[in-house]
Design an enzyme around this catalytic site. Structure first.
Site, PDB file in Angstrom:
ATOM      1  N   TYR A   1       6.875  -5.312   3.679  1.00  0.00           N
ATOM      2  CA  TYR A   1       7.205  -4.717   4.980  1.00  0.00           C
ATOM      3  C   TYR A   1       5.948  -4.463   5.805  1.00  0.00           C
ATOM      4  O   TYR A   1       5.971  -4.547   7.033  1.00  0.00           O
ATOM      5  CB  TYR A   1       7.983  -3.421   4.761  1.00  0.00           C
ATOM      6  CG  TYR A   1       8.250  -2.614   6.010  1.00  0.00           C
ATOM      7  CD1 TYR A   1       9.141  -3.072   6.979  1.00  0.00           C
ATOM      8  CD2 TYR A   1       7.615  -1.391   6.227  1.00  0.00           C
ATOM      9  CE1 TYR A   1       9.390  -2.335   8.127  1.00  0.00           C
ATOM     10  CE2 TYR A   1       7.855  -0.650   7.369  1.00  0.00           C
ATOM     11  CZ  TYR A   1       8.747  -1.125   8.323  1.00  0.00           C
ATOM     12  OH  TYR A   1       8.984  -0.401   9.465  1.00  0.00           O
TER      13      TYR A   1
ATOM     14  N   THR B   1      12.093  -7.331  -0.229  1.00  0.00           N
ATOM     15  CA  THR B   1      10.843  -6.790   0.278  1.00  0.00           C
ATOM     16  C   THR B   1      10.673  -5.352  -0.182  1.00  0.00           C
ATOM     17  O   THR B   1      11.645  -4.621  -0.417  1.00  0.00           O
ATOM     18  CB  THR B   1      10.788  -6.865   1.818  1.00  0.00           C
ATOM     19  OG1 THR B   1       9.503  -6.424   2.272  1.00  0.00           O
ATOM     20  CG2 THR B   1      11.863  -5.991   2.454  1.00  0.00           C
ATOM     21  N   CYS B   2       9.400  -4.966  -0.335  1.00  0.00           N
ATOM     22  CA  CYS B   2       9.034  -3.558  -0.527  1.00  0.00           C
ATOM     23  C   CYS B   2       7.887  -3.290   0.437  1.00  0.00           C
ATOM     24  O   CYS B   2       7.762  -3.985   1.452  1.00  0.00           O
ATOM     25  CB  CYS B   2       8.679  -3.262  -1.988  1.00  0.00           C
ATOM     26  SG  CYS B   2       7.300  -4.211  -2.646  1.00  0.00           S
ATOM     27  N   TRP B   3       7.056  -2.308   0.164  1.00  0.00           N
ATOM     28  CA  TRP B   3       6.017  -1.957   1.135  1.00  0.00           C
ATOM     29  C   TRP B   3       4.945  -3.041   1.250  1.00  0.00           C
ATOM     30  O   TRP B   3       4.656  -3.554   2.333  1.00  0.00           O
ATOM     31  CB  TRP B   3       5.390  -0.622   0.762  1.00  0.00           C
ATOM     32  CG  TRP B   3       4.163  -0.248   1.546  1.00  0.00           C
ATOM     33  CD1 TRP B   3       2.939   0.074   1.059  1.00  0.00           C
ATOM     34  CD2 TRP B   3       4.042  -0.155   2.975  1.00  0.00           C
ATOM     35  NE1 TRP B   3       2.066   0.355   2.081  1.00  0.00           N
ATOM     36  CE2 TRP B   3       2.719   0.220   3.266  1.00  0.00           C
ATOM     37  CE3 TRP B   3       4.927  -0.371   4.029  1.00  0.00           C
ATOM     38  CZ2 TRP B   3       2.248   0.387   4.576  1.00  0.00           C
ATOM     39  CZ3 TRP B   3       4.460  -0.202   5.340  1.00  0.00           C
ATOM     40  CH2 TRP B   3       3.136   0.175   5.586  1.00  0.00           C
TER      41      TRP B   3
ATOM     42  N   SER C   1       9.289  -5.002  -5.363  1.00  0.00           N
ATOM     43  CA  SER C   1      10.090  -6.189  -5.059  1.00  0.00           C
ATOM     44  C   SER C   1       9.865  -7.277  -6.104  1.00  0.00           C
ATOM     45  O   SER C   1      10.787  -8.031  -6.441  1.00  0.00           O
ATOM     46  CB  SER C   1       9.759  -6.722  -3.664  1.00  0.00           C
ATOM     47  OG  SER C   1       8.378  -7.025  -3.548  1.00  0.00           O
TER      48      SER C   1
END
Length: 353
Positions: A134, A105-107, A113
């Site tokens: 996220y 996951t990233c933002w 990601s």
């Protein structure tokens, strides 16, 4: 409806919705910067940053000033020399997982990601992405607190051992959320003594969301009666509204038993730290009680110091519970384990419906 990703070339990695993603058993890797991760992350995640904090700021500035292409090229230049090490980290995580897919996951679940997922795929490592990143987890967490939960509160004046009793009940199978344990704080001016640094309120919310999710379907979920703030961590508004309306089981103990309990917790700490915590509530204690308490701390008289402060905390507690429906139970000098057995045997954990 099939989910797709905005990352070109990422045809085989289909981002998963939050519930399915959380149900996975593979390593949860957050590729955001250390600062982003520290502010809040999915509990259980490990930080595997694609960029440092400064590097991400540089990429963001380039994106604003010169556009996407310049930002992407700079990002590739930064990450390129580290790809071998990043690949080795992914392989090691996958090996530890014994075949379970890596969860990334990233933002927003986009480029960062997505690119790490492409790297994992090139190594033939199974991988899953979180749809929306996220950001989608945060939306899910905050919505979770707005659901209706069967909350029950365990109350009692300071020193009654509520936290220890809740944990003993949890060990016996009761559905419990430890508000203070997740906050690394005991909920008073002295509550942070000897405990790790508190999480941000954002990450506190994340931990609470995961804790509540694990208790879905429980007939009753027990929490300690708290104020809206546990140290610097704020209880989420949706949960707090339900706590204020929840029935309360109040445990009572003799004053001397309460004092002994407080001395056992706080008497071991640096007297200077205890004195500083006392000064923080000096206006509410009043000058006379503050002076007596500080003198007692200086003289190593922990019981007397606690005695001076209990009057203030008792008044606060009584005010908070005024007008509430409360069932009381006297525990005397029973240990937390004995009290837990008694409450369960007497059916008191199921009376509040």
């Amino acid at each position: 409806m099939a989910l797709t990703t905005s990352c070109p070339g990422l045809a085989m990695v289909v981002p998963q919705p939050i519930e399915r993603f959380l149900e996975g058993t593979g390593p949860l890797l957050d590729v955001r910067t250390p600062a982003e991760f520290a502010q809040g992350h999915i509990p259980g995640a490990v930080n595997l940053p694609l960029f440092s904090d400064a590097e991400r700021a540089e990429v963001g500035t380039l994106y604003k000033q010169q556009g996407r292409q310049a930002a992407v090229l700079h990002g590739l230049a930064v990450v390129g020399p580290r790809l071998k090490g990043l690949a080795a980290d992914l392989a090691a995580c996958s090996a530890d997982a014994e075949g379970a897919p890596l969860r990334l996951t990233c933002w927003r679940g986009g480029m960062r990601s997505g690119n790490v997922a492409l790297l994992a795929e090139s190594l033939e490592l199974p991988v899953r992405l979180l749809h929306g990143g996220y950001k989608s987890f945060r939306r899910w967490a905050l919505e979770l607190f707005e659901r209706s939960w069967p909350l029950r509160l365990l109350g009692g004046r300071t020193g009654c051992g509520k936290t220890e009793l809740l944990l003993a009940l949890q060990q016996r199978g009761a559905a419990v959320v430890d508000l203070e344990g997740l906050a690394n704080h005991r909920g008073s001016s002295f509550g942070g003594l000897g405990l790790p640094r508190q999480p941000s309120t954002e990450h506190y919310e994340n931990q609470l969301a995961i804790a509540l999710r694990a208790l879905e379907g429980a007939e009753a979920i027990w929490l300690e009666a708290e104020s809206a703030m546990v140290g610097r961590c704020r209880i989420p508004a949706g949960l707090w509204r339900q706590m204020k309306a929840a029935p309360v089981l109040e445990v009572q103990r003799p004053l001397e038993q309460r004092l002994a309990h407080l001395v056992a917790i706080y008497g071991q700490h640096d007297p200077d730290a205890v004195a500083e915590a006392t000064r923080r509530i000096a206006k509410r204690l009043g000058p006379q009680r503050t002076a007596i308490a500080l003198e007692a701390i200086a003289n190593g008289e922990a019981t007397e110091a606690c005695r001076q402060m209990l009057d203030y905390y008792d008044r606060c507690y009584d005010h908070d519970l005024s007008g509430r429906g409360v069932v009381t139970v006297e525990l005397g000098e029973q240990t937390a384990e004995q009290a837990a057995d008694r409450l369960l045997a007497d059916g008191l954990m199921g009376k509040h419906t």
